[in-house]
Design a protein around this motif. Structure first.
Motif, mmCIF file in Angstrom:
data_model
loop_
_atom_site.group_PDB
_atom_site.id
_atom_site.type_symbol
_atom_site.label_atom_id
_atom_site.label_comp_id
_atom_site.label_asym_id
_atom_site.label_seq_id
_atom_site.Cartn_x
_atom_site.Cartn_y
_atom_site.Cartn_z
ATOM 1 N N MET A 137 0.850 -1.178 0.000
ATOM 2 C CA MET A 137 0.000 0.000 0.000
ATOM 3 C C MET A 137 0.889 1.232 0.000
ATOM 4 O O MET A 137 1.841 1.330 0.751
ATOM 5 N N LYS A 138 0.577 2.163 -0.848
ATOM 6 C CA LYS A 138 1.308 3.425 -0.947
ATOM 7 C C LYS A 138 0.789 4.390 0.103
ATOM 8 O O LYS A 138 -0.395 4.660 0.195
ATOM 9 N N LEU A 139 1.692 4.883 0.919
ATOM 10 C CA LEU A 139 1.349 5.882 1.926
ATOM 11 C C LEU A 139 1.575 7.267 1.353
ATOM 12 O O LEU A 139 2.381 7.458 0.450
ATOM 13 N N SER A 140 0.885 8.231 1.918
ATOM 14 C CA SER A 140 1.161 9.633 1.585
ATOM 15 C C SER A 140 1.628 10.323 2.862
ATOM 16 O O SER A 140 1.300 9.909 3.973
ATOM 17 N N PHE A 141 2.417 11.373 2.675
ATOM 18 C CA PHE A 141 3.015 12.095 3.799
ATOM 19 C C PHE A 141 2.756 13.596 3.644
ATOM 20 O O PHE A 141 3.690 14.395 3.556
ATOM 21 N N PRO A 142 1.472 14.003 3.614
ATOM 22 C CA PRO A 142 1.174 15.423 3.407
ATOM 23 C C PRO A 142 1.456 16.293 4.636
ATOM 24 O O PRO A 142 1.625 17.501 4.514
ATOM 25 N N ASN A 143 1.525 15.680 5.801
ATOM 26 C CA ASN A 143 1.742 16.415 7.039
ATOM 27 C C ASN A 143 3.247 16.482 7.301
ATOM 28 O O ASN A 143 3.877 15.470 7.599
ATOM 29 N N VAL A 144 3.845 17.662 7.196
ATOM 30 C CA VAL A 144 5.291 17.794 7.382
ATOM 31 C C VAL A 144 5.680 17.896 8.856
ATOM 32 O O VAL A 144 6.858 17.976 9.175
ATOM 33 N N SER A 145 4.704 17.854 9.735
ATOM 34 C CA SER A 145 4.991 17.934 11.168
ATOM 35 C C SER A 145 5.759 16.712 11.629
ATOM 36 O O SER A 145 5.542 15.606 11.155
ATOM 37 N N ARG A 146 6.657 16.946 12.553
ATOM 38 C CA ARG A 146 7.376 15.885 13.226
ATOM 39 C C ARG A 146 7.769 16.444 14.577
ATOM 40 O O ARG A 146 7.886 17.656 14.755
ATOM 41 N N SER A 147 7.938 15.595 15.555
ATOM 42 C CA SER A 147 8.289 16.068 16.893
ATOM 43 C C SER A 147 9.264 15.103 17.530
ATOM 44 O O SER A 147 9.281 13.913 17.214
ATOM 45 N N TYR A 148 10.081 15.626 18.426
ATOM 46 C CA TYR A 148 11.086 14.815 19.112
ATOM 47 C C TYR A 148 10.661 14.574 20.541
ATOM 48 O O TYR A 148 10.271 15.501 21.247
ATOM 49 N N ASP A 149 10.730 13.334 20.968
ATOM 50 C CA ASP A 149 10.442 12.954 22.345
ATOM 51 C C ASP A 149 11.773 12.587 22.990
ATOM 52 O O ASP A 149 12.332 11.511 22.722
ATOM 53 N N ALA A 150 12.313 13.491 23.823
ATOM 54 C CA ALA A 150 13.631 13.292 24.425
ATOM 55 C C ALA A 150 13.633 12.120 25.401
ATOM 56 O O ALA A 150 14.639 11.417 25.533
ATOM 57 N N ARG A 151 12.542 11.908 26.080
ATOM 58 C CA ARG A 151 12.484 10.810 27.049
ATOM 59 C C ARG A 151 12.567 9.454 26.357
ATOM 60 O O ARG A 151 13.260 8.544 26.802
ATOM 61 N N ARG A 152 11.867 9.312 25.265
ATOM 62 C CA ARG A 152 11.865 8.030 24.537
ATOM 63 C C ARG A 152 12.938 7.960 23.454
ATOM 64 O O ARG A 152 13.160 6.913 22.868
ATOM 65 N N LYS A 153 13.518 9.111 23.137
ATOM 66 C CA LYS A 153 14.576 9.221 22.122
ATOM 67 C C LYS A 153 14.100 8.742 20.753
ATOM 68 O O LYS A 153 14.688 7.859 20.133
ATOM 69 N N TRP A 154 13.001 9.344 20.318
ATOM 70 C CA TRP A 154 12.497 9.063 18.985
ATOM 71 C C TRP A 154 11.830 10.301 18.412
ATOM 72 O O TRP A 154 11.491 11.235 19.120
ATOM 73 N N ILE A 155 11.666 10.266 17.106
ATOM 74 C CA ILE A 155 10.928 11.311 16.390
ATOM 75 C C ILE A 155 9.625 10.696 15.922
ATOM 76 O O ILE A 155 9.603 9.596 15.359
ATOM 77 N N ARG A 156 8.560 11.430 16.161
ATOM 78 C CA ARG A 156 7.237 10.976 15.743
ATOM 79 C C ARG A 156 6.847 11.740 14.477
ATOM 80 O O ARG A 156 7.044 12.956 14.384
ATOM 81 N N PHE A 157 6.293 11.002 13.514
ATOM 82 C CA PHE A 157 5.754 11.626 12.300
ATOM 83 C C PHE A 157 4.568 10.801 11.836
ATOM 84 O O PHE A 157 4.300 9.721 12.366
ATOM 85 N N TRP A 158 3.836 11.311 10.869
ATOM 86 C CA TRP A 158 2.585 10.687 10.457
ATOM 87 C C TRP A 158 2.538 10.491 8.956
ATOM 88 O O TRP A 158 3.080 11.277 8.184
ATOM 89 N N ALA A 159 1.845 9.444 8.574
ATOM 90 C CA ALA A 159 1.543 9.171 7.168
ATOM 91 C C ALA A 159 0.044 8.898 7.077
ATOM 92 O O ALA A 159 -0.641 8.792 8.098
ATOM 93 N N TYR A 160 -0.428 8.775 5.853
ATOM 94 C CA TYR A 160 -1.839 8.477 5.629
ATOM 95 C C TYR A 160 -1.983 7.368 4.617
ATOM 96 O O TYR A 160 -1.306 7.345 3.596
ATOM 97 N N ASP A 161 -2.860 6.435 4.940
ATOM 98 C CA ASP A 161 -3.277 5.371 4.042
ATOM 99 C C ASP A 161 -4.729 5.690 3.724
ATOM 100 O O ASP A 161 -5.623 5.382 4.514
ATOM 101 N N ASN A 162 -4.921 6.366 2.606
ATOM 102 C CA ASN A 162 -6.219 6.962 2.289
ATOM 103 C C ASN A 162 -6.609 7.900 3.428
ATOM 104 O O ASN A 162 -5.861 8.819 3.718
ATOM 105 N N ALA A 163 -7.697 7.655 4.128
ATOM 106 C CA ALA A 163 -8.123 8.543 5.215
ATOM 107 C C ALA A 163 -7.578 8.123 6.582
ATOM 108 O O ALA A 163 -7.743 8.834 7.562
ATOM 109 N N LEU A 164 -6.901 6.990 6.646
ATOM 110 C CA LEU A 164 -6.389 6.471 7.907
ATOM 111 C C LEU A 164 -5.046 7.106 8.251
ATOM 112 O O LEU A 164 -4.088 7.018 7.476
ATOM 113 N N GLU A 165 -4.968 7.751 9.418
ATOM 114 C CA GLU A 165 -3.707 8.327 9.885
ATOM 115 C C GLU A 165 -2.853 7.223 10.505
ATOM 116 O O GLU A 165 -3.336 6.421 11.303
#
Length: 88
Positions: free
Chosen positions: A1-29
């Motif tokens: 399945m091809k994902l889309s990445f229209p949301n350029v937002s990303r955030s860093y969680d220092a406690r967990r040491k990861w970056i969170r970002f989002w994609a969309y599979d049709n209407a599903l985030e």
């Protein structure tokens, strides 16, 4: 399945040491979490502070998104965690 990445937002969680970002599979985030060490392996010598990690993320966004698509196509679950080995 091809994902889309229209949301350029990303955030860093220092406690967990990861970056969170989002994609969309049709209407599903679809939430993704990228381990900070995956970014420091992409750019050896990069600092592991928030600004540096987000900068590396932005510079390698296409590669990260391709990895996210590979991980997403292998599984069907609520969220996805990308490790350094997924960036190959």
């Amino acid at each position: 399945m091809k994902l889309s990445f229209p949301n350029v937002s990303r955030s860093y969680d220092a406690r967990r040491k990861w970056i969170r970002f989002w994609a969309y599979d049709n209407a599903l985030e679809v939430p993704f979490f990228l381990a900070a060490d995956a970014l420091t392996k992409l750019v050896p010598g990069a600092s592991d502070d928030e600004v540096s990690l987000l900068t590396v993320f932005d510079q390698h966004r296409d590669r990260i998104f391709r990895a996210a698509e590979r991980v997403y196509s292998r599984n069907s679950k609520g969220s996805y965690f990308l490790k350094a080995t997924d960036m190959a």
